[in-house]
Design a protein around this motif. Sequence first.
Motif, PDB file in Angstrom:
ATOM      1  N   ALA A 115     -41.134 -39.351  21.427  1.00 10.91           N
ATOM      2  CA  ALA A 115     -41.128 -38.439  20.061  1.00 10.91           C
ATOM      3  C   ALA A 115     -42.137 -38.872  19.171  1.00 10.91           C
ATOM      4  O   ALA A 115     -42.796 -38.022  18.480  1.00 10.91           O
TER       5      ALA A 115
ATOM      6  N   ALA B 137     -30.254 -30.190  18.233  1.00 15.00           N
ATOM      7  CA  ALA B 137     -31.544 -29.547  18.925  1.00 15.00           C
ATOM      8  C   ALA B 137     -31.232 -28.616  20.075  1.00 15.00           C
ATOM      9  O   ALA B 137     -29.956 -28.506  20.827  1.00 15.00           O
TER      10      ALA B 137
ATOM     11  N   GLU C  96     -39.341 -33.806  23.030  1.00 13.24           N
ATOM     12  CA  GLU C  96     -39.778 -32.390  22.192  1.00 13.24           C
ATOM     13  C   GLU C  96     -38.315 -31.845  21.519  1.00 13.24           C
ATOM     14  O   GLU C  96     -38.748 -31.012  20.523  1.00 13.24           O
TER      15      GLU C  96
ATOM     16  N   LEU D  36     -45.766 -37.324  19.575  1.00 10.42           N
ATOM     17  CA  LEU D  36     -45.793 -35.997  19.498  1.00 10.42           C
ATOM     18  C   LEU D  36     -46.607 -35.633  18.114  1.00 10.42           C
ATOM     19  O   LEU D  36     -47.150 -34.249  17.976  1.00 10.42           O
ATOM     20  N   ASN D  37     -46.588 -36.519  17.226  1.00  9.82           N
ATOM     21  CA  ASN D  37     -47.406 -36.278  15.988  1.00  9.82           C
ATOM     22  C   ASN D  37     -48.790 -36.142  16.072  1.00  9.82           C
ATOM     23  O   ASN D  37     -49.444 -37.070  16.736  1.00  9.82           O
TER      24      ASN D  37
ATOM     25  N   GLY E 145     -38.217 -33.777  18.150  1.00 18.08           N
ATOM     26  CA  GLY E 145     -39.313 -33.469  17.319  1.00 18.08           C
ATOM     27  C   GLY E 145     -40.136 -34.712  17.231  1.00 18.08           C
ATOM     28  O   GLY E 145     -39.600 -35.848  17.494  1.00 18.08           O
ATOM     29  N   PRO E 146     -41.186 -34.560  16.637  1.00 14.41           N
ATOM     30  CA  PRO E 146     -42.084 -35.826  16.331  1.00 14.41           C
ATOM     31  C   PRO E 146     -41.625 -36.709  15.031  1.00 14.41           C
ATOM     32  O   PRO E 146     -42.503 -37.678  14.931  1.00 14.41           O
ATOM     33  N   LYS E 147     -40.812 -36.349  14.373  1.00 16.58           N
ATOM     34  CA  LYS E 147     -40.312 -37.425  13.564  1.00 16.58           C
ATOM     35  C   LYS E 147     -38.844 -37.871  13.718  1.00 16.58           C
ATOM     36  O   LYS E 147     -37.842 -37.521  13.196  1.00 16.58           O
TER      37      LYS E 147
END
Length: 236
Positions: free
Chosen positions: A76, A33, A51, A79-80, A54-56
């Motif tokens: 996280a 990351a 962030e 964020l999706n 990530g969203p997954k």
Amino acid sequence: MNALSRGEVESRTLQEALTVDFPTLLAHIAPAAKAPIWEKSIVRRMQQAAEAIGPKPAKALLRHPSDTVRGIAAYALMLNPNLTLARRLDALRRLADDAHFGVREWAWMAVRPHLVAQLPESIALLRPWVDSPSERIRRFAVEATRPRGVWCAHAGLLKAQPEMGLPLLEPLRADPAKYVQDSVANWLNDAAKSQPPFVLALCKRWRKESPLPATERICHRAQRSLRPTEPAVSGA
């Protein structure tokens, strides 16, 4: 302390959690990351770490030994952009019922902006949560919808119309768990700062309809902002 920042152990207190070094933690849990320019606020650092991941997030992060990492996973998940409100709550439920106090706080803070943006739907979706056998889940439904809240933006609509929260509050007016009682009382104390007549009338009715120690404790704590402060006694 290094073990905390490497994500190897849980924090025992809020003070310990605040000492976590986020650059070190992110390097250990997500080496690939891209590290951000870290901000000072602990809430923003949690968001920044999410962030970066990530969203997954990896499923392992939801069961990670570090409470801070599990809290980052909560952010996280949120964020999706394609998740409905119902799916957001479903995704967070295990973290809302986490054994660690910090993870439970991060869970409701992560979803709160979505709840406040869709209050009628949020309250309807959270209504079954207050019937849960888990006091953590019951408390989550209340804490996440507080009119003022802690470390989060206020919910203007609930400050103006606290009666919207009654579907969540009424079933808990005599809850046996002090953890839940405190949250209900804090919710009403928030409301008392903008709508004192509502809280006074509600507590009067609750005391009449539910003359139990749990209800009395909630109502006493709920009205603490409405009681006059005693003048300080000056020294001789």
